[in-house]
Design a protein around this motif. Structure first.
Motif, PDB file in Angstrom:
ATOM      1  N   ARG A 168      55.166   1.236  21.683  1.00 54.85           N
ATOM      2  CA  ARG A 168      56.385   1.493  22.427  1.00 54.85           C
ATOM      3  C   ARG A 168      57.558   0.846  21.687  1.00 54.85           C
ATOM      4  O   ARG A 168      57.427  -0.259  21.141  1.00 54.85           O
ATOM      5  CB  ARG A 168      56.324   0.903  23.848  1.00 54.85           C
ATOM      6  N   TRP A 169      58.687   1.525  21.717  1.00 55.61           N
ATOM      7  CA  TRP A 169      59.896   0.987  21.116  1.00 55.61           C
ATOM      8  C   TRP A 169      61.031   1.235  22.090  1.00 55.61           C
ATOM      9  O   TRP A 169      61.355   2.379  22.397  1.00 55.61           O
ATOM     10  CB  TRP A 169      60.178   1.676  19.768  1.00 55.61           C
ATOM     11  N   GLN A 170      61.583   0.177  22.635  1.00 59.70           N
ATOM     12  CA  GLN A 170      62.618   0.280  23.656  1.00 59.70           C
ATOM     13  C   GLN A 170      63.993   0.176  23.002  1.00 59.70           C
ATOM     14  O   GLN A 170      64.283  -0.763  22.253  1.00 59.70           O
ATOM     15  CB  GLN A 170      62.454  -0.826  24.701  1.00 59.70           C
ATOM     16  N   LEU A 171      64.829   1.161  23.305  1.00 58.95           N
ATOM     17  CA  LEU A 171      66.187   1.190  22.750  1.00 58.95           C
ATOM     18  C   LEU A 171      67.168   0.858  23.880  1.00 58.95           C
ATOM     19  O   LEU A 171      67.138   1.455  24.945  1.00 58.95           O
ATOM     20  CB  LEU A 171      66.504   2.588  22.184  1.00 58.95           C
ATOM     21  N   ASN A 172      68.017  -0.102  23.638  1.00 61.45           N
ATOM     22  CA  ASN A 172      69.041  -0.456  24.607  1.00 61.45           C
ATOM     23  C   ASN A 172      70.253   0.457  24.433  1.00 61.45           C
ATOM     24  O   ASN A 172      70.670   0.711  23.310  1.00 61.45           O
ATOM     25  CB  ASN A 172      69.473  -1.920  24.447  1.00 61.45           C
TER      26      ASN A 172
ATOM     27  N   ALA B 204      61.823  -5.607  20.817  1.00 62.05           N
ATOM     28  CA  ALA B 204      61.827  -4.312  21.490  1.00 62.05           C
ATOM     29  C   ALA B 204      60.633  -3.456  21.111  1.00 62.05           C
ATOM     30  O   ALA B 204      60.480  -2.341  21.599  1.00 62.05           O
ATOM     31  CB  ALA B 204      63.120  -3.560  21.169  1.00 62.05           C
ATOM     32  N   PHE B 205      59.754  -3.980  20.258  1.00 66.32           N
ATOM     33  CA  PHE B 205      58.613  -3.208  19.771  1.00 66.32           C
ATOM     34  C   PHE B 205      57.326  -3.832  20.313  1.00 66.32           C
ATOM     35  O   PHE B 205      57.165  -5.051  20.311  1.00 66.32           O
ATOM     36  CB  PHE B 205      58.606  -3.216  18.235  1.00 66.32           C
ATOM     37  N   GLU B 206      56.412  -3.000  20.818  1.00 66.54           N
ATOM     38  CA  GLU B 206      55.149  -3.518  21.326  1.00 66.54           C
ATOM     39  C   GLU B 206      54.002  -2.568  20.999  1.00 66.54           C
ATOM     40  O   GLU B 206      54.179  -1.357  20.885  1.00 66.54           O
ATOM     41  CB  GLU B 206      55.207  -3.760  22.826  1.00 66.54           C
TER      42      GLU B 206
ATOM     43  N   ARG C  40      53.985  -8.003  21.982  1.00 68.46           N
ATOM     44  CA  ARG C  40      55.382  -7.595  21.831  1.00 68.46           C
ATOM     45  C   ARG C  40      56.053  -8.361  20.698  1.00 68.46           C
ATOM     46  O   ARG C  40      55.822  -9.553  20.508  1.00 68.46           O
ATOM     47  CB  ARG C  40      56.154  -7.847  23.139  1.00 68.46           C
TER      48      ARG C  40
ATOM     49  N   THR D  81      48.363  -6.173  25.363  1.00 73.97           N
ATOM     50  CA  THR D  81      49.695  -5.792  24.887  1.00 73.97           C
ATOM     51  C   THR D  81      50.296  -6.952  24.115  1.00 73.97           C
ATOM     52  O   THR D  81      50.222  -8.107  24.547  1.00 73.97           O
ATOM     53  CB  THR D  81      50.618  -5.428  26.071  1.00 73.97           C
TER      54      THR D  81
END
Length: 320
Positions: A316-320, A266-268, A263, A261
């Motif tokens: 994966r893209w994590q949004l806060n 926020a993008f991995e 990173r 993985t």
């Protein structure tokens, strides 16, 4: 105090009509302290099952703190459960075998004991090691087991006219190192058998050894990570058809997975391989695989996935 009403129907021969159960119960528990390092937990439960009558299940747990990093625990108790065969044993719904129930199945009852020891080790070199070891013993009455051997065209379910034992030991090690390496490794030795009419039998699909392991390496920046996970399973006895020439025991099974993985905020992105060693059961694991409507068709022999090595990728893209 509790009251439970259960309506159950799995649309199989096991429940020709809907099964309805009323279950009022009372549970009492207390905790006692014998000094600053010794605790006792005592409890009991009374249930009245509308089908099976009164059921009492006591329990006792003891905790001894040798120090802030070393703890002993002892547990003893009883339990029971009503088994839903087709929900819990999917083999009954596969193949050409007929499913037969001998009599009315009564709830399983167990008595069990467990001794556990845990210790945390904080080394001057900066690593942390946790050791967790246990001994366990369980004695079953009314154990419900499928019998594949009396008639090779049937799976016969009945309460065991005797008892069953499941005992063994486990050891688990966890470690964290300052260079970014973490690991978790566990091993379980299992001695399981049923005893009926002075004959002791080891159930099918029951391994004697099970090992699991995980190794993770994280870069100092925290942007990249390698994960290795896997498990090892010792040979198990397998059900055979009449005049079956296949091996009555499975092979040692080794399943290894690897993932990388990376990173960027926020993008991995990640990718890896599952079943890296490409382990699959023998090609002839399913009898009459080319004729699934024959009386000899029997997938109950299968003990592992038929999927070999495969690759995967993802984002994966994590949004806060």
């Amino acid at each position: 105090m509790a009251y439970r009403y259960t309506w159950y129907n799995d649309n199989t021969p096991a429940t020709a009509s809907s099964d309805q159960t009323h279950l009022p119960g009372i549970f009492v528990q207390t905790t006692l302290d014998s000094g600053p390092n010794l605790q006792w937990l005592l409890g009991t439960r009374w249930d009245y099952n509308s089908r099976y009558g009164t059921i009492i299940t006591p329990r006792l747990n003891i905790k001894l703190n040798r120090s802030s990093s070393e703890v002993f625990r002892f547990g003893f108790g009883s339990g029971y459960r009503v088994v839903n065969v087709f929900t819990e044993d999917h083999a009954a719904l596969t193949g050409a075998r007929d499913v037969v129930f001998v009599g009315s199945l009564n709830p399983e009852r167990s008595w069990n004991a467990n001794l556990n020891w845990t210790k945390d080790i904080y080394a001057k070199q900066g690593y942390i090691l946790n050791v967790d070891a246990s001994l366990f013993y369980t004695y079953f009455n009314n154990k419900i087991l499928p019998n594949y051997d009396i008639d090779h065209q049937k799976i016969i379910y009945a309460n065991l006219d005797g008892h069953a034992v499941n005992q063994g030991a486990t050891l688990n090690l966890r470690g964290v190192f300052p260079n970014g390496i973490r690991f978790n490794a566990g091993a379980t030795w299992i001695d399981a058998y049923t005893e009926e009419n002075d004959v002791r039998i080891r159930p099918v699909f029951t391994e004697r050894f099970l090992g699991t392991y995980q190794l993770t390496y994280s870069s100092r920046s925290g942007n990249s990570e390698w994960d290795f996970t896997g498990n090892t399973v010792s040979p198990m006895q397998l059900p055979l058809q009449e005049n079956d020439t296949r091996d009555p025991n499975s092979d040692w099974m080794h399943l290894l997975n690897i993932q990388y993985t990376h990173r960027w905020g926020a993008f991995e992105v990640f990718g890896g391989f599952k079943n890296l060693l490409d382990f699959t059961p023998p090609a002839d694991s399913i009898a009459s695989a080319d004729n699934p409507f024959s009386d000899e068709f029997d997938p109950t022999y299968v003990y592992a996935s038929n999927q070999g090595r495969r690759m995967f990728m993802g984002v994966r893209w994590q949004l806060n």
